[in-house]
Design an enzyme around this catalytic site. Structure first.
Site, PDB file in Angstrom:
ATOM      1  N   HIS A 115      88.689  17.744  -2.050  1.00 39.85           N
ATOM      2  CA  HIS A 115      88.747  17.577  -3.492  1.00 39.85           C
ATOM      3  C   HIS A 115      88.110  16.248  -3.890  1.00 39.85           C
ATOM      4  O   HIS A 115      87.870  15.391  -3.054  1.00 39.85           O
ATOM      5  CB  HIS A 115      90.193  17.614  -3.974  1.00 39.85           C
ATOM      6  CG  HIS A 115      91.001  16.474  -3.437  1.00 39.85           C
ATOM      7  ND1 HIS A 115      91.501  16.458  -2.164  1.00 39.85           N
ATOM      8  CD2 HIS A 115      91.369  15.296  -3.998  1.00 39.85           C
ATOM      9  CE1 HIS A 115      92.155  15.319  -1.962  1.00 39.85           C
ATOM     10  NE2 HIS A 115      92.080  14.598  -3.052  1.00 39.85           N
ATOM     11  N   HIS A 166      95.681  16.754  41.221  1.00 41.06           N
ATOM     12  CA  HIS A 166      96.475  17.898  40.798  1.00 41.06           C
ATOM     13  C   HIS A 166      96.724  17.834  39.290  1.00 41.06           C
ATOM     14  O   HIS A 166      96.555  16.795  38.664  1.00 41.06           O
ATOM     15  CB  HIS A 166      97.794  17.962  41.574  1.00 41.06           C
ATOM     16  CG  HIS A 166      98.570  16.683  41.545  1.00 41.06           C
ATOM     17  ND1 HIS A 166      98.249  15.601  42.320  1.00 41.06           N
ATOM     18  CD2 HIS A 166      99.638  16.318  40.814  1.00 41.06           C
ATOM     19  CE1 HIS A 166      99.093  14.614  42.076  1.00 41.06           C
ATOM     20  NE2 HIS A 166      99.945  15.019  41.149  1.00 41.06           N
TER      21      HIS A 166
END
Length: 51
Positions: free
Chosen positions: A38, A11
């Site tokens: 960068h 479940h």
């Protein structure tokens, strides 16, 4: 059932708990600003104006 335990259907309750716990563990490390690639050529603490 393979080891003598009672059979039960899988479940989503267990999966949901695991996913929620994983998300909570990662939350403190999420970026507060978008990532900007960068190349760092200068190291130091710069103000926004200096950048």
């Amino acid at each position: 059932a393979a080891h003598g335990g009672p059979p039960f259907e899988p479940h989503a309750t267990v999966v949901g708990a695991v996913a929620a716990a994983a998300a909570a563990d990662v939350a403190p490390y999420t970026a507060t600003t978008p990532y900007m690639p960068h190349v760092s050529l200068l190291y130091g603490d710069l103000t926004d104006e200096e950048k």
